[in-house]
Motif scaffolding. Structure first.
Motif, short mmCIF file in Angstrom:
data_model
loop_
_atom_site.label_atom_id
_atom_site.label_comp_id
_atom_site.label_asym_id
_atom_site.label_seq_id
_atom_site.Cartn_x
_atom_site.Cartn_y
_atom_site.Cartn_z
N TRP A 227 0.84 -1.20 0.00
CA TRP A 227 0.00 0.00 0.00
C TRP A 227 0.88 1.26 0.00
N LEU A 228 1.85 1.29 0.92
CA LEU A 228 2.72 2.47 1.01
C LEU A 228 3.52 2.66 -0.28
N CYS A 229 4.08 1.58 -0.80
CA CYS A 229 4.89 1.68 -2.02
C CYS A 229 4.03 2.10 -3.21
N GLY A 230 2.81 1.57 -3.29
CA GLY A 230 1.89 1.96 -4.37
C GLY A 230 1.54 3.43 -4.28
N ALA A 231 1.33 3.91 -3.06
CA ALA A 231 1.00 5.33 -2.87
C ALA A 231 2.18 6.21 -3.31
N CYS A 232 3.40 5.73 -3.09
CA CYS A 232 4.59 6.48 -3.54
C CYS A 232 4.61 6.55 -5.07
N LEU A 233 4.28 5.43 -5.70
CA LEU A 233 4.23 5.41 -7.17
C LEU A 233 3.20 6.41 -7.68
N GLY A 234 2.05 6.45 -7.01
CA GLY A 234 0.96 7.33 -7.45
C GLY A 234 1.29 8.80 -7.32
N ALA A 235 2.24 9.12 -6.43
CA ALA A 235 2.50 10.53 -6.12
C ALA A 235 3.73 11.10 -6.81
N THR A 236 4.49 10.26 -7.50
CA THR A 236 5.77 10.74 -8.05
C THR A 236 5.97 10.28 -9.50
N THR A 237 7.04 10.79 -10.09
CA THR A 237 7.40 10.43 -11.46
C THR A 237 8.57 9.47 -11.42
N MET A 238 8.45 8.37 -12.14
CA MET A 238 9.49 7.33 -12.08
C MET A 238 10.66 7.62 -13.03
N SER A 239 11.79 7.00 -12.71
CA SER A 239 13.03 7.27 -13.46
C SER A 239 13.55 6.00 -14.15
N LEU A 240 14.88 5.92 -14.24
CA LEU A 240 15.53 4.89 -15.06
C LEU A 240 14.98 3.48 -14.87
N HIS A 241 14.82 3.05 -13.63
CA HIS A 241 14.40 1.67 -13.40
C HIS A 241 13.07 1.36 -14.09
N HIS A 242 12.07 2.22 -13.87
CA HIS A 242 10.76 1.94 -14.47
C HIS A 242 10.80 2.09 -15.99
N LYS A 243 11.59 3.04 -16.49
CA LYS A 243 11.69 3.21 -17.96
C LYS A 243 12.30 1.95 -18.59
N LEU A 244 13.34 1.43 -17.92
CA LEU A 244 13.98 0.21 -18.44
C LEU A 244 13.01 -0.97 -18.44
N CYS A 245 12.29 -1.13 -17.34
CA CYS A 245 11.35 -2.26 -17.25
C CYS A 245 10.23 -2.10 -18.28
N HIS A 246 9.81 -0.86 -18.49
CA HIS A 246 8.77 -0.58 -19.48
C HIS A 246 9.28 -0.98 -20.88
N ALA A 247 10.53 -0.62 -21.16
CA ALA A 247 11.11 -0.96 -22.47
C ALA A 247 11.25 -2.47 -22.63
N LEU A 248 11.70 -3.14 -21.57
CA LEU A 248 11.88 -4.60 -21.65
C LEU A 248 10.55 -5.31 -21.80
N GLY A 249 9.54 -4.84 -21.07
CA GLY A 249 8.21 -5.45 -21.15
C GLY A 249 7.57 -5.20 -22.50
N GLY A 250 7.68 -3.95 -22.97
CA GLY A 250 7.01 -3.57 -24.23
C GLY A 250 7.66 -4.24 -25.43
N ALA A 251 9.00 -4.18 -25.52
CA ALA A 251 9.67 -4.68 -26.73
C ALA A 251 9.79 -6.19 -26.72
N LEU A 252 10.00 -6.78 -25.55
CA LEU A 252 10.33 -8.22 -25.51
C LEU A 252 9.28 -9.04 -24.80
N ASP A 253 8.24 -8.37 -24.30
CA ASP A 253 7.17 -9.08 -23.62
C ASP A 253 7.68 -9.87 -22.41
N LEU A 254 8.68 -9.33 -21.73
CA LEU A 254 9.17 -10.01 -20.53
C LEU A 254 8.14 -9.86 -19.41
N PRO A 255 8.06 -10.83 -18.51
CA PRO A 255 7.05 -10.76 -17.43
C PRO A 255 7.31 -9.58 -16.49
N HIS A 256 6.24 -8.88 -16.12
CA HIS A 256 6.33 -7.58 -15.43
C HIS A 256 7.12 -7.65 -14.11
#
Ligand code: NAD
Length: 356
Positions: A227-256
């Motif tokens: 709950w706390l970690c999700g609330a942090c995600l909802g309140a802020t803008t994500m950086s390198l880690h989330h962008k990388l995971c987004h790229a890996l998930g989107g391009a290669l369909d790797l599990p989230h």
């Protein structure tokens, strides 16, 4: 002396009911939201669970729609919207992980139906105004306050069936939200407190969850952290880690969640020297002042979670493509993101080396 504080903080109107048998309160929450004809959405595997949950609101269930899929494919969003109109639904009850909640959010966005969420993983989507939709292999995301659930029930009994392996990676996925919230360009003192506490709770309890999935105290504390970690995600803008995971998930369909688990120690190792405040908070939360990134790597090992992108099915040849995609879109990050640095990070994450 510390630098003077400067931040902007916008609280989100979250409502949370947490605890063993929180589900007993579901009918009250549905009343409170003023809903009379609910469409229950879930992933195919969670139909039984969704039926149990739906049983608590009886005649107000207009339909159960067990067709949620990871990353909300456009066709599945369109089908859910059609079905909601057909049964004249006035709200969605999303039961399950980020996939079910993601589908509920798209129905909320397009058709204005409020969402009540009963999360059963630790992904944290229920705490954010972020929606996602995947079309022609490209996932778009956006923010809209209408998709934030009007009420969220966390009942640990509903998570007992979550397999140990999914619990481990889902918990690491939650920790990733808090890690990046700590060095986000729009972080703030309240988010710092929530992030540190969320990481502490999850890192402490995930080994117990994995050892005994029926331990309700452990399950409850994991939901508290999520709950706390999700609330942090909802309140802020994500950086390198989330962008990388987004790229890996989107391009290669790797599990989230497994992808987040593998990448997180490496992304944090890349950033931690450039974000001393965040590193100090994580050091306190993880009991690892010198090197929180390595502590997360050790935690993933302790949980028996994957630690290489290779074991998730990625080919080494794809690294250059992911470097390119991740560099293409600009975003804030504590440390400059270079092709060389990113290439090194991805090679280590791909082969399963410890973070450096
Ligand atoms: P998920 O919802 O697909 O769930 C993961 C797996 O766990 C699935 O196989 C599911 O069937 C199973 N599962 C869920 N609850 C269970 C239970 N109680 N018992 C047994 N099995 C259960 O995946 P997720 O990791 O929860 O969420 C990932 C998705 O959510 C991704 O699409 C991601 O992009 C999105 N997400 C969005 C946000 C946001 O803010 N919009 C935040 C986090 C994640």
């Amino acid at each position: 002396m510390n630098a003077p504080l400067a931040f902007t903080y916008q609280a989100l109107p979250m409502r949370v009911v947490m605890g063993v048998r929180a589900l007993d309160r579901l009918a009250d929450e549905i009343d409170r939201a003023g809903l009379e004809r609910i469409m229950v959405v879930c992933s195919p595997g969670q139909l039984g669970l969704a039926e149990t949950v739906a049983g608590r609101v009886g005649a107000r269930v207009a339909d159960i729609h067990p067709h949620a899929r990871m990353h909300v494919p456009a066709a599945s969003a369109a089908e859910a919207g059609r079905r909601a109109a057909e049964v004249n639904a006035d709200g969605c009850l999303a039961v399950g992980g980020g996939s079910a909640i993601g589908l509920g959010k798209i129905v909320a966005l397009r058709h204005g139906l409020p969402v009540v969420a009963v999360p059963t993983t630790y992904a944290g989507s229920e705490m954010t105004p972020v929606w996602g939709l995947t079309e022609n292999g490209v996932k778009r995301t956006g923010r809209d306050p209408r998709v934030l659930p009007v009420s969220v029930l966390y009942d640990p009994e509903l998570t007992v069936s979550l397999p140990a392996a999914v619990s481990a990676t889902s918990g690491m996925n939650a920790i990733a939200h808090a890690v990046e919230a700590l060095y986000a360009p729009d972080t703030s003192p309240i988010i710092g407190l929530m992030a540190e506490e969320g990481v502490r709770a999850l890192a402490d309890v995930l080994p117990d969850v994995v050892a005994d999935g029926a331990d309700l105290d452990a399950r409850s504390r994991a939901q508290y952290g999520a709950w706390l970690c999700g609330a942090c995600l909802g309140a802020t803008t994500m950086s390198l880690h989330h962008k990388l995971c987004h790229a890996l998930g989107g391009a290669l369909d790797l599990p989230h969640a497994p992808t987040h688990t593998v990448v997180l120690p490496h992304a944090l190792a890349y950033n931690q020297d450039a974000a001393p405040g965040a590193a100090a908070a994580l050091g306190r939360a993880l009991g690892a002042a010198a090197d929180p990134a390595t502590r997360l790597w050790d935690l993933a090992g302790l949980l028996g979670a994957p630690r290489s992108l290779r074991e998730l099915g990625m080919s080494e040849d794809d690294i250059d493509r992911i470097v390119e995609t991740t560099l293409a879109a600009p975003y804030a990050n504590p440390r400059e993101v270079t092709a060389e640095g990113l290439g090194r990070l991805l090679h280590a994450a791909w082969s399963g080396q410890p973070p450096t």
